[in-house]
Design a protein around this motif. Structure first.
Motif, PDB file in Angstrom:
ATOM      1  N   THR A   1      -7.660   6.927   3.257  1.00  0.00           N
ATOM      2  CA  THR A   1      -6.502   6.693   4.121  1.00  0.00           C
ATOM      3  C   THR A   1      -6.924   5.971   5.397  1.00  0.00           C
ATOM      4  O   THR A   1      -6.296   4.996   5.824  1.00  0.00           O
ATOM      5  CB  THR A   1      -5.816   8.029   4.470  1.00  0.00           C
ATOM      6  OG1 THR A   1      -5.266   8.599   3.285  1.00  0.00           O
ATOM      7  CG2 THR A   1      -4.703   7.828   5.492  1.00  0.00           C
TER       8      THR A   1
ATOM      9  N   VAL B   1      -1.518   8.031   2.393  1.00  0.00           N
ATOM     10  CA  VAL B   1      -1.498   6.711   1.764  1.00  0.00           C
ATOM     11  C   VAL B   1      -2.756   6.447   0.940  1.00  0.00           C
ATOM     12  O   VAL B   1      -2.766   5.583   0.058  1.00  0.00           O
ATOM     13  CB  VAL B   1      -1.287   5.615   2.840  1.00  0.00           C
ATOM     14  CG1 VAL B   1      -2.568   5.345   3.637  1.00  0.00           C
ATOM     15  CG2 VAL B   1      -0.763   4.326   2.212  1.00  0.00           C
TER      16      VAL B   1
ATOM     17  N   LEU C   1       1.825   7.913   7.174  1.00  0.00           N
ATOM     18  CA  LEU C   1       0.671   7.343   6.469  1.00  0.00           C
ATOM     19  C   LEU C   1      -0.382   8.369   6.077  1.00  0.00           C
ATOM     20  O   LEU C   1      -1.408   7.996   5.493  1.00  0.00           O
ATOM     21  CB  LEU C   1       0.018   6.267   7.349  1.00  0.00           C
ATOM     22  CG  LEU C   1       0.892   5.073   7.733  1.00  0.00           C
ATOM     23  CD1 LEU C   1       0.095   4.111   8.618  1.00  0.00           C
ATOM     24  CD2 LEU C   1       1.415   4.346   6.501  1.00  0.00           C
TER      25      LEU C   1
ATOM     26  N   GLU D   1       0.827  -1.208   0.000  1.00  0.00           N
ATOM     27  CA  GLU D   1       0.000   0.000   0.000  1.00  0.00           C
ATOM     28  C   GLU D   1       0.858   1.253   0.000  1.00  0.00           C
ATOM     29  O   GLU D   1       0.545   2.243  -0.673  1.00  0.00           O
ATOM     30  CB  GLU D   1      -0.937   0.011   1.226  1.00  0.00           C
ATOM     31  CG  GLU D   1      -1.930  -1.127   1.258  1.00  0.00           C
ATOM     32  CD  GLU D   1      -1.389  -2.373   1.969  1.00  0.00           C
ATOM     33  OE1 GLU D   1      -2.092  -3.402   1.977  1.00  0.00           O
ATOM     34  OE2 GLU D   1      -0.276  -2.301   2.532  1.00  0.00           O
ATOM     35  N   PHE D   2       1.966   1.223   0.757  1.00  0.00           N
ATOM     36  CA  PHE D   2       2.825   2.399   0.803  1.00  0.00           C
ATOM     37  C   PHE D   2       3.703   2.497  -0.433  1.00  0.00           C
ATOM     38  O   PHE D   2       3.936   3.595  -0.959  1.00  0.00           O
ATOM     39  CB  PHE D   2       3.690   2.383   2.068  1.00  0.00           C
ATOM     40  CG  PHE D   2       4.334   3.703   2.367  1.00  0.00           C
ATOM     41  CD1 PHE D   2       3.638   4.690   3.035  1.00  0.00           C
ATOM     42  CD2 PHE D   2       5.634   3.980   1.972  1.00  0.00           C
ATOM     43  CE1 PHE D   2       4.209   5.922   3.301  1.00  0.00           C
ATOM     44  CE2 PHE D   2       6.225   5.205   2.239  1.00  0.00           C
ATOM     45  CZ  PHE D   2       5.515   6.182   2.907  1.00  0.00           C
TER      46      PHE D   2
ATOM     47  N   SER E   1       5.709  11.636   1.675  1.00  0.00           N
ATOM     48  CA  SER E   1       5.274  10.954   2.894  1.00  0.00           C
ATOM     49  C   SER E   1       6.445  10.615   3.803  1.00  0.00           C
ATOM     50  O   SER E   1       6.371  10.811   5.028  1.00  0.00           O
ATOM     51  CB  SER E   1       4.501   9.681   2.526  1.00  0.00           C
ATOM     52  OG  SER E   1       3.302  10.000   1.839  1.00  0.00           O
TER      53      SER E   1
ATOM     54  N   LEU F   1       2.613   4.485  -3.505  1.00  0.00           N
ATOM     55  CA  LEU F   1       2.773   5.940  -3.572  1.00  0.00           C
ATOM     56  C   LEU F   1       3.920   6.368  -4.476  1.00  0.00           C
ATOM     57  O   LEU F   1       3.980   7.523  -4.891  1.00  0.00           O
ATOM     58  CB  LEU F   1       2.974   6.520  -2.164  1.00  0.00           C
ATOM     59  CG  LEU F   1       1.802   6.347  -1.190  1.00  0.00           C
ATOM     60  CD1 LEU F   1       2.136   6.969   0.157  1.00  0.00           C
ATOM     61  CD2 LEU F   1       0.521   6.944  -1.756  1.00  0.00           C
TER      62      LEU F   1
END
Length: 455
Positions: free
Chosen positions: A128, A107, A104, A34-35, A62, A38
């Protein structure tokens, strides 16, 4: 408490030099699918069509926000901890939560960011929170800190966490999010007016019983930050060419949505498995949302260049070939002509629903706390030498001059080809006015020769 890494990991960063990763949970969160997504979502959307260096991602921003949160909490732990006998009011136990929330906070951003949100009625902050609390790898890692830790992180994002010190470090008029993106965007766009003295600001930050304040000795650095933010909105975020490209993208995706909803079952599927959930009548799941990024959309837009629908094909080509819509500023002089201008566009063979737009760019550079507002802002307070607090605009005539005054730039967008057409006498007469508005409109950013205008 999070386990500390045996050896610190570092990420090299052009803004902060090094991103220091010292906690296992931070490293684990960075490595989640998920991260990592980005990396494929640009921080400034399609602003790179104007400022070609602006190719940086939400990933970089981030981890940059995390690094600032790490530095602030480390400073608070050392000098303002309630455990060190110095009458401090910062709880070191809040440090990990602050760093995780900073990491986060974005995200859930979608492809092309705010253009995507506007068209598909999504909310990146709500997404998010859904990613943090849902069936995701991020959630499973957060649960290792305790069954309620994901909800705590989500409440910081939602601004409902009871400790306002943590909330204001992540989301306020002067927070780690804004400080990082202003410096990062200024660096990658090659502009200078987004720069400010971040080290001075962070050294004068103070935890207070109400949230976050600033030592009076840092007032001029904070004042400079406010002005820098104002300038970035005026010169970068409001840039008319970027908005002309955004209008094309928005209309392009709207056309896809319209064609897909009216498509005959026997026709070839042109949205594919990744985009199909986006255009259905069902709510978009977190899993389907996370499969979407800038790269996915760019691939489809490339394919849509050859679509039999003339409007979709043309808009896809305009977007990929960087042919933005032209614009004029809407004001008391131009407003009376807009209805006629839309008719001109239609008369020339363009569908005004897809080739014209009235677009507003809005920002409120700074305001003080107004509890009666629907969304009251957290004002910037300074701690005076006698220990009392005073709001920024009461101390700074410069900030007072822009406090509560919204910056609004309203524009009418149209096909640039309209400047070279005119089929009859009436058309030519209105078209003459049209050209005069374009000629008199200021579209050139400072530092660019109008003869070589990027527009």
């Amino acid at each position: 408490m999070s386990a500390q890494l045996v050896q610190e990991k570092v990420l090299r960063d052009p803004i902060h030099n090094f991103i220091h990763v010292q906690d296992q949970i931070i490293l684990d969160l960075i490595n989640t699918p998920e991260f990592q997504r980005l990396r494929r979502v640009q921080q400034l959307g399609i602003t790179s069509s104007v400022f070609h260096g602006a190719e940086h991602s939400r990933f970089g921003h981030s981890v940059g926000a995390y690094e600032l949160a790490r530095r602030v909490t480390e400073y608070f732990n050392q000098y303002y901890s309630k455990n060190n006998g110095r009458n401090g009011c910062w709880d070191p136990a809040e440090s990990l939560l602050t760093m995780v929330a900073a990491l986060l906070h974005d995200v859930g951003h979608g492809a092309f960011s705010h253009t995507f949100e506007h068209l598909f009625q999504t909310d990146h902050e709500a997404m998010t929170r859904a990613i943090i609390t849902g069936d995701t790898e991020i959630n499973r890692i957060l649960l290792q800190q305790g069954p309620d830790f994901p909800n705590k992180v989500a409440s910081v994002i939602a601004k409902t966490y009871p400790n306002q010190q943590v909330v204001q470090l992540i989301s306020s008029q002067l927070d780690v999010d804004r400080m990082d993106y202003l410096l990062r965007d200024a660096y990658y766009t090659g502009t200078k007016y987004g720069e400010f003295d971040i080290d001075r600001i962070m050294r004068t930050m103070r935890p207070t019983t109400q949230g976050i304040g600033f030592d009076i000795r840092g007032m001029h650095a904070v004042e400079d930050y406010i002005v820098s933010r104002y300038q970035m909105y005026q010169q970068v975020y409001f840039h008319p060419v970027s908005r002309g490209m955004e209008v094309i993208l928005e209309h392009l995706l709207h056309r896809v949505k319209e064609l897909q909803q009216n498509q005959n079952v026997a026709e070839e599927d042109f949205v594919g498995p990744l985009l199909r959930p986006l255009f259905s009548d069902q709510p978009l799941s977190v899993r389907d949302y996370l499969r979407l990024d800038d790269h996915v959309f760019m691939t489809y837009i490339n394919i849509w260049q050859d679509h039999p629908d003339q409007i979709l094909s043309d808009l896809a080509q305009r977007f990929l070939q960087r042919r933005p819509l032209k614009s004029i500023q809407i004001n008391e002089k131009t407003a009376p002509y807009l209805d006629n201008l839309e008719k001109i566009v239609q008369k020339a063979g363009y569908n005004p629903d897809y080739y014209t737009a009235r677009n507003d760019a809005y920002d409120l550079p700074y305001d003080d706390y107004k509890p009666s507002d629907k969304k009251p802002r957290t004002q910037i307070d300074f701690i005076l030498e006698d220990g009392t607090h005073q709001e920024l605009s009461a101390l700074s005539p410069l900030v007072a001059a822009i406090k509560g005054r919204a910056s609004v730039d309203q524009r009418f967008f149209f096909p640039k080809e309209m400047l070279n057409t005119g089929p009859d006498e009436l058309f030519a007469q209105i078209h003459h006015n049209f050209r005069s508005f374009i000629k008199n409109d200021t579209l050139t950013p400072p530092g660019l020769d109008s003869k070589n205008d990027v527009n």
